[in-house]
Design an enzyme around this catalytic site. Structure first.
Site, PDB file in Angstrom:
ATOM      1  CE  LYS A  72      -3.782  -2.508   2.294  1.00 56.71           C
ATOM      2  NZ  LYS A  72      -4.626  -2.597   3.530  1.00 56.71           N
ATOM      3  CE1 TYR A 113      -9.084  -3.694   0.565  1.00 65.15           C
ATOM      4  CE2 TYR A 113      -8.367  -1.646  -0.455  1.00 65.15           C
ATOM      5  CZ  TYR A 113      -8.091  -2.784   0.291  1.00 65.15           C
ATOM      6  OH  TYR A 113      -6.816  -3.004   0.766  1.00 65.15           O
ATOM      7  CG  ASN A 123      -3.469  -2.758   7.036  1.00 63.44           C
ATOM      8  OD1 ASN A 123      -3.379  -2.244   5.927  1.00 63.44           O
ATOM      9  ND2 ASN A 123      -4.480  -3.528   7.389  1.00 63.44           N
ATOM     10  CG  HIS A 145      -4.760  -6.552  -0.524  1.00 66.09           C
ATOM     11  ND1 HIS A 145      -5.976  -6.690   0.097  1.00 66.09           N
ATOM     12  CD2 HIS A 145      -4.791  -7.387  -1.604  1.00 66.09           C
ATOM     13  CE1 HIS A 145      -6.710  -7.566  -0.588  1.00 66.09           C
ATOM     14  NE2 HIS A 145      -6.017  -8.006  -1.617  1.00 66.09           N
ATOM     15  CD  GLU A 190      -8.200  -9.429  -4.059  1.00 67.02           C
ATOM     16  OE1 GLU A 190      -7.025  -9.700  -3.733  1.00 67.02           O
ATOM     17  OE2 GLU A 190      -9.129  -9.321  -3.229  1.00 67.02           O
TER      18      GLU A 190
END
Ligand code: IDP
Ligand code: MG
Length: 160
Positions: free
Chosen positions: A20, A60, A123, A126, A137
């Site tokens: 990310k 998402y 965080n 992913h 994905e």
């Protein structure tokens, strides 16, 4: 003896792993890639990428109703991400273990989030949550021709 053919009788999955924007900005790209690389998984695709709001929302989409959804989309589109496709026996579940719990405070030391992150909203990485979502994905984030078909020379040393 063709180890890649023998191994193909076991369940070989693919997972979408994404560093990310906070992971990229904090200089953690090499550290995070190396966790998957050292484990032995096969890297099939890799790119630095600035995603659109539309792509982030599609990725998402299951979280659309969550109160944090707008902030999550702002976070994911706040800078470049590193997109990766990894393949291997049990790679989806294994990658989730390497990544650790969604909330880094609950992630065990030794996991990526346990070692490198503090908050759920930052965080750093992913990982797909099922083999079906892994394929979905990878298809969403990679175009045709961006994935490589190749065999690691270390396969006989990774798989019995
Ligand atoms: P996962 O990334 O561990 O699979 P999910 O529940 O699928 O976790 O949530 C996707 C992402 O949405 C998380 O990694 C995190 O960045 C963000 N997120 C999840 N829950 C919260 C929250 O309560 N506050 C802020 N962000 C959240
Ligand atoms: Mg998830």
């Amino acid at each position: 003896f063709l180890p890649h053919l023998v191994a193909s009788m076991e369940q070989v999955d693919q997972t979408y792993i994404m560093i990310k924007p906070d992971g990229v900005q904090r200089g953690l790209v090499g550290e995070i890639i190396s966790r998957f690389e050292k484990k032995g998984f096969l890297l099939k695709g890799l790119k630095l990428f600035e995603c659109t709001k539309e792509l982030a929302e599609e990725h998402y989409k299951d979280l659309r109703e969550k109160p944090f959804f707008p902030k999550l989309i702002d976070y994911i589109t706040s800078g470049p991400v590193v997109c990766m496709a990894w393949e291997g026996v049990g790679v989806v579940a294994s990658a989730r273990k390497l990544i650790g719990a969604t909330n880094p405070l609950q992630a065990e030391p030794g996991t990526i989030r346990g070692d490198l992150a503090i908050q759920t909203g930052r965080n750093v990485v992913h990982g797909s949550d099922s083999p079906e979502n892994g394929l979905r994905e990878i298809e969403l984030w990679f175009k045709e021709g961006e994935l490589c078909q190749w065999t690691q020379v270390q396969v006989p040393w990774l798989r019995e």
